[in-house]
Design a protein around this motif. Structure first.
Motif, PDB file in Angstrom:
ATOM      1  N   ASP A  28       0.830  -1.207   0.000  1.00  0.00           N
ATOM      2  CA  ASP A  28       0.000   0.000   0.000  1.00  0.00           C
ATOM      3  C   ASP A  28       0.866   1.260   0.000  1.00  0.00           C
ATOM      4  OD1 ASP A  28      -2.227  -1.635   0.040  1.00  0.00           O
ATOM      5  OD2 ASP A  28      -2.705  -1.274   2.162  1.00  0.00           O
ATOM      6  N   ALA A  29       1.942   1.247   0.800  1.00  0.00           N
ATOM      7  CA  ALA A  29       2.840   2.405   0.859  1.00  0.00           C
ATOM      8  C   ALA A  29       3.541   2.619  -0.486  1.00  0.00           C
ATOM      9  CB  ALA A  29       3.869   2.219   1.976  1.00  0.00           C
ATOM     10  N   ILE A  30       3.936   1.536  -1.135  1.00  0.00           N
ATOM     11  CA  ILE A  30       4.577   1.644  -2.460  1.00  0.00           C
ATOM     12  C   ILE A  30       3.595   2.227  -3.463  1.00  0.00           C
ATOM     13  CG2 ILE A  30       5.482   0.298  -4.403  1.00  0.00           C
ATOM     14  CD1 ILE A  30       6.738  -1.583  -2.276  1.00  0.00           C
ATOM     15  N   ALA A  31       2.368   1.729  -3.445  1.00  0.00           N
ATOM     16  CA  ALA A  31       1.352   2.242  -4.373  1.00  0.00           C
ATOM     17  C   ALA A  31       1.105   3.727  -4.135  1.00  0.00           C
ATOM     18  CB  ALA A  31       0.060   1.444  -4.222  1.00  0.00           C
ATOM     19  N   GLN A  32       1.007   4.129  -2.860  1.00  0.00           N
ATOM     20  CA  GLN A  32       0.786   5.544  -2.534  1.00  0.00           C
ATOM     21  C   GLN A  32       1.963   6.397  -3.009  1.00  0.00           C
ATOM     22  OE1 GLN A  32       0.263   6.381   1.631  1.00  0.00           O
ATOM     23  NE2 GLN A  32       0.043   8.572   1.297  1.00  0.00           N
ATOM     24  N   ALA A  33       3.183   5.889  -2.799  1.00  0.00           N
ATOM     25  CA  ALA A  33       4.367   6.644  -3.225  1.00  0.00           C
ATOM     26  C   ALA A  33       4.393   6.816  -4.738  1.00  0.00           C
ATOM     27  CB  ALA A  33       5.631   5.933  -2.754  1.00  0.00           C
ATOM     28  N   LYS A  34       4.030   5.770  -5.469  1.00  0.00           N
ATOM     29  CA  LYS A  34       4.031   5.849  -6.931  1.00  0.00           C
ATOM     30  C   LYS A  34       2.967   6.810  -7.441  1.00  0.00           C
ATOM     31  CE  LYS A  34       6.042   1.364  -8.019  1.00  0.00           C
ATOM     32  NZ  LYS A  34       5.822   0.035  -8.604  1.00  0.00           N
ATOM     33  N   GLU A  35       1.853   6.925  -6.721  1.00  0.00           N
ATOM     34  CA  GLU A  35       0.771   7.816  -7.133  1.00  0.00           C
ATOM     35  C   GLU A  35       1.030   9.267  -6.736  1.00  0.00           C
ATOM     36  OE1 GLU A  35      -2.672   6.120  -5.290  1.00  0.00           O
ATOM     37  OE2 GLU A  35      -2.600   4.308  -6.531  1.00  0.00           O
TER      38      GLU A  35
END
Length: 126
Positions: free
Chosen positions: A79-86
């Protein structure tokens, strides 16, 4: 660990780890150590596996509980990776914000962990 759960207070855990990979793409990490050394350390000294075995040996958690924790952590990381990419890139002026406590430099140790010095380079500007 059990004592800490009963009487919570600040605790420091030092984990002696081993870097399985090189420092960068140009450093494969196998030019100064053998593949057998890396494989042996991974099998015998993996820090996550060592802590898992200690937790199980001292009945702090069951294997099923640890598996559930691992699933939760993987989801949190994903989830943190997805948020960072967005997210948009931060302003460059924020690069060194909240990295070190003001007036406190980074402590650097030699490989034998005996020699220590404060690296002034990392002190924030006053």
């Amino acid at each position: 660990m059990k004592l800490h759960m009963v009487m919570p207070r600040k605790m420091i855990l030092e984990m002696d780890t081993y870097r399985y990979h090189g420092h960068s793409m140009s450093d494969p990490g196998s030019t100064y150590r053998t593949r057998d050394e890396i494989s042996g350390v991974r099998q015998e000294r993996d820090p996550i596996e060592r802590v898992r075995k200690l937790i199980l040996a001292h009945d702090i958690a069951s294997a099923a509980e640890l598996k559930d924790i691992e699933k939760e952590v993987r989801k949190e990381v994903d989830d943190a990776i997805a948020q960072a990419k967005e997210s948009s890139m931060p302003d460059p002026s924020e690069l060194f914000m909240d990295v070190y406590v003001k007036g406190c430099g980074a402590e650097v140790f030699g490989v034998d962990r005996k020699e220590s010095k404060v690296n002034e380079k990392f002190r924030p500007a006053s």
